[in-house]
Scaffold this active site. Structure first.
Site, short mmCIF file in Angstrom:
data_model
loop_
_atom_site.label_atom_id
_atom_site.label_comp_id
_atom_site.label_asym_id
_atom_site.label_seq_id
_atom_site.Cartn_x
_atom_site.Cartn_y
_atom_site.Cartn_z
CD GLU A 193 -6.06 -5.93 -8.86
OE1 GLU A 193 -5.47 -5.67 -9.91
OE2 GLU A 193 -5.65 -5.63 -7.73
CB CYS A 212 -2.38 -3.73 -6.10
SG CYS A 212 -1.27 -2.85 -7.19
CG ASN A 236 0.95 -7.60 -8.76
OD1 ASN A 236 0.84 -7.91 -9.95
ND2 ASN A 236 0.61 -6.42 -8.29
CD GLU A 237 2.45 -3.70 -11.02
OE1 GLU A 237 2.32 -2.79 -10.17
OE2 GLU A 237 1.89 -3.65 -12.12
O1 AHR Z 1 -4.43 -3.59 -13.20
C1 AHR Z 1 -4.44 -2.63 -12.20
C2 AHR Z 1 -3.20 -2.65 -11.32
O2 AHR Z 1 -2.08 -2.32 -12.08
C3 AHR Z 1 -2.83 -3.96 -10.72
O3 AHR Z 1 -3.45 -4.19 -9.53
C4 AHR Z 1 -1.36 -3.84 -10.48
O4 AHR Z 1 -0.72 -5.07 -10.57
C5 AHR Z 1 -0.93 -2.84 -11.50
O5 AHR Z 1 -0.21 -1.82 -10.92
#
Ligand code: AHR
Length: 794
Positions: free
Chosen positions: A29, A233, A357-358
């Site tokens: 990321e 994120c 994602n989440e």
């Molecule tokens: O890995 C860091 C963050 O943790 C990522 O962006 C997110 O998916 C999670 O909250």
């Protein structure tokens, strides 16, 4: 007392259970400057004068640049306001040179300096426009902070109304981790610069617009089966305008759609874009696993989750389908042709696609996810869709995410777990009972929240749990992967780096030991014996603690199982006892532990609490174990916004249930009641039930074992984690394997508290050759992860 010998008995001839071939991968990321200033090898920061206050307060078009006038040279430098004058109105700086002297221009300090190495070559590219006048002489030079030249070249922009690339290659005469790139005009008149780029000639596999070789190699050395990108994120972004749009990241670098990295507070040049991600995956033999937003942005956006307007969803769904076409379509397809034009006519072989994602599982999310999912099912049956289950491996979003994915028939769901080492060791049987007919699991982000050996061992044991359940756990990846020293938003990480150094952590070694020793079949394994002695109690009865966080408070009427705590001794903080009231008299942030309260069996704690000042509320601890692990009821946490039931293990706090919005008021007595009965915890505020949670605490695994077969080589691989301070002498029986030709043991062992972020790992794996006997005898060191690899004689 003599300890019985431990026996590990493996049924090496069993058919076993298939393990996903893609189990161990990585998650990249762009946070912690993982892309710009990290894996992307560009050495110039803000190369296209695109930084702004939207990226970070105080940033602007000339951040990382400084004007330079040498030997009486004089120039007027303008940015921003002249943008509209450029033919395609791209951001640029305009140099208006009025007096020559030794030249006038600007120089860039890179990302905390530009590292150059003697005799290495560097490629400098300048996108310039000379609107009028004779050809301009432009010197580009590598130099020290004080101006000593390490190598230079002259570029000659000619008058044109088109932006034009000018390129030179320069060899550095010296090694300097803190060099500069200076661009000096030696001709009067106007010269516009839209992009100044500096790459080492040697990138990873010498790809143009390539990756930093040492960092890319550190990832390649993990031999990941897949790479997930670009987030996290980052994929859904903070706000609809901030969503990561894959199409913006293609094509010439000067035309890519740059944007603020609002999630992590810096800028995304998009120089590392989807083509580069796909190419990197191919280069290291990993499957690509892109993640696109599910039509909603991150719920942490001010104002919460926002959804793409319904009328715009068809276009968004089309974008997702186009991504699959870009990766997999023939050169005759629209997006396959764009891939081919970028130099890759062969498909990239996309198999996995993450959607969301989440995300909070709201009606808006459900609708949009379903639209994307249906379209992918219909048009791209080759794609395994990965859904999402919130930020935690338990709780409401997790339950809703799973239920939604089951109902919709999603192939795989992504679970995230940032937890204490103890949590991982307690959850090594988490996957054993999962319904095998439902979605498979992608443990897409997990980490034991530290770089110590204790954390690395917990992760090693969890990976073994995933391996044992490799029929249902399809994919897994530690998170986050990379962190730049001095530019980090999230710790711990797997790899730390600065401009010249790469630190592989203990956690990294664990990942690598697992991935290079993967198997395709999990074998039945029995552990007989194992480390003896009492383990840590699952829930302690040692006492209670009363505390505050940035708050002053009073506590009265404290009863534990109908008894007053004897003595009211407190261990920490600035507290006074008077008239039956325990009063905190300092600034707050104190925790007092009341000793000598050890009721047998269930524990019911009642008390009254009053806030007298400060910003938050009360923190009530209970169920303490001798090592200090405990539960806590946090009333008024998160800046006095909520009530939260938490667990504190190994010094890490995590929520057991969703926070309940509540504000704790000043000068009001609250009645608190906490009941701990077996695994069940009930918390009542003023007689009203707030939390009712069953926390199935298992005894943490102390000595974990997993055995696999690597069918192609025929090798048998036995992995063990010894979390105890005692060496374990074990006999390893490989029943049905016959005689062995070669046996090795690779061990990583270190003090459980050693290992920290931004530092070299205190230990690295070592391999020894063992006598090729069956059974194998081995002494598993204290606090160790070991891989025994046995090649049967053919
Ligand atoms: O890995 C860091 C963050 O943790 C990522 O962006 C997110 O998916 C999670 O909250």
């Amino acid at each position: 007392m003599k300890q019985a010998r431990t026996v590990i008995s493996v049924d090496a001839a069993a058919a076993g259970k298939a393990i996903s071939p893609d189990l161990f991968g990585v998650f990249f990321e762009d946070l912690n400057h993982a892309a710009d200033g990290g894996l992307y090898a560009e050495l110039i920061q803000n190369r296209s004068f695109s930084y702004s206050g939207a990226d970070r307060a105080g940033w602007h078009a000339l951040t990382a640049w400084e004007p330079v006038c040498r030997g009486g040279g004089e120039a007027h430098l303008t940015v921003g306001e002249d943008r509209a004058q450029a033919p395609d109105s791209r951001p640029h700086v305009e140099l208006r040179v009025s007096r020559l002297g030794g030249g006038a221009g600007l120089r860039n300090g890179g990302f905390d300096g530009i590292p150059v190495t003697a005799r290495e070559r560097y490629v400098i590219r300048v996108l310039a426009l000379r609107p009028a006048g004779p050809p301009a002489a432009l010197t580009v030079r590598l130099e020290s902070t004080s101006g000593t030249a390490y190598g230079e070249a002259v570029l000659v922009p000619v008058a044109s109304d088109e932006w034009t690339w000018y390129t030179a290659t320069v060899e550095a005469s010296r090694t300097d981790p803190d060099a500069r790139l200076t661009v000096l005009a030696h001709t009067t008149g106007v010269l516009r610069l839209a992009l100044v780029s500096l790459f080492p000639e040697r990138t990873f596999l010498n790809r143009p617009n390539g990756l930093r070789a040492d960092l890319a190699q550190a990832i390649a050395d993990l031999e990941p089966k897949f790479v997930r990108f670009p987030g996290g994120c980052l994929a859904h972004g903070l706000g609809l305008d901030n969503m990561y749009r894959w199409k913006d990241t293609l094509g010439p670098v000067e035309e890519r759609g740059q944007q603020p990295n609002l999630c992590w507070g810096y800028h995304q040049s998009m120089g590392l874009g989807y083509f580069e991600y796909f190419q990197f995956c191919e280069d290291i033999g990993a499957k690509p696993l892109p993640v696109v937003a599910a039509g909603v942005c991150c719920q942490n956006t001010p104002g919460g989750q926002h959804a793409i307007d319904e009328k715009d969803m068809p276009a968004y769904v089309r974008d997702v389908l186009d991504l699959v076409e870009y990766a997999n379509g023939p050169v005759t397809s629209t997006w396959g042709a764009i891939r081919a034009a970028a130099g890759h006519p062969e498909p990239f072989g996309l198999q996995y696609l993450g959607v969301g994602n989440e995300d909070q599982i709201t009606p808006e999310f459900r609708e949009r996810f379903a639209l994307i999912h249906t379209a992918l099912r219909k048009h791209c049956p080759e794609i395994s869709v990965i859904g999402t289950t919130g930020p935690s491996p338990t709780g409401t979003e997790w339950e809703r995410g799973w239920e939604f994915a089951r109902d919709l028939g999603v192939d795989i769901v992504d679970e995230h777990a940032y937890k204490s080492p103890r949590w991982f060791l307690e959850n090594t049987h988490r996957f054993d009972t999962l319904d095998r007919s439902g979605p498979k699991v992608y443990a897409g982000e997990y980490a034991a929240r530290g770089n110590s050996m204790r954390c690395a061992l917990a992760e090693a044991a969890y990976m073994m749990a995933m391996e044992r359940a490799g029929d249902v756990v399809q994919l897994s990846s530690y998170a986050p992967l990379l962190a730049r020293q001095g530019g980090t938003q999230w710790v711990p990480d797997l790899i730390y780096f600065d401009n010249t150094t790469v630190h592989r952590t203990l956690n990294y070694h664990v990942q690598r030991m697992h991935s290079v020793n993967f198997g395709d079949t999990s074998l039945p394994t029995r552990l007989i014996g194992g480390p003896s002695g009492p383990g840590e109690p699952v829930i302690g009865r040692e006492g209670i603690s009363l505390g505050t966080c940035a708050t002053q408070a009073e506590f009265a009427g404290i009863l534990v199982a109908d008894r007053s705590p004897e003595g009211w001794q407190h261990r920490t903080g600035d507290w006074q006892v008077a008239g039956g009231v325990l009063r905190q008299s300092g600034d707050g942030d104190a925790l007092t532990v009341l000793d000598a309260v050890a009721p047998a069996g269930d524990c019911v704690l009642t008390l009254r609490a009053r806030r007298t000042g400060g910003a938050e509320g009360f923190v009530i601890g209970f169920g303490l174990t001798p090592s200090g692990d405990h539960y806590r009821w946090n009333l008024g946490g998160w800046k006095n916004r909520s009530l939260t039931l938490q667990r504190c293990d190994d010094g890490f706090v995590h929520d057991l249930a969703d926070p309940v919005p509540t504000v704790i008021e000043n000068d009001r007595w609250y009645d608190l009641r906490i009941e701990l009965r077996g695994d069940r915890i009930r918390c009542l505020l003023d007689g009203k039930l707030v939390h009712d949670v069953t926390d199935e605490r298992h005894a943490p695994e102390r000595f974990a074992v997993s055995s696999v077969r690597h069918s192609r080589s025929g090798d048998l691989i036995v992995k063990t984690v010894n979390t105890t301070p005692t060496p374990v002498a074990a006999t390893l029986r490989l029943a049905g394997a016959g005689q062995l030709a070669r046996v090795t043991a690779t061990t990583l062992a270190a003090d459980p508290d050693s290992g920290e972020p931004f530092a070299p790992a205190p230990a690295a794996p070592t391999t020894e050759v063992l006598p090729a006997s069956n059974p194998v005898e081995y002494l598993f060191p204290p606090h160790s992860f070991t891989v025994v690899r046995a090649a049967p004689r053919r």
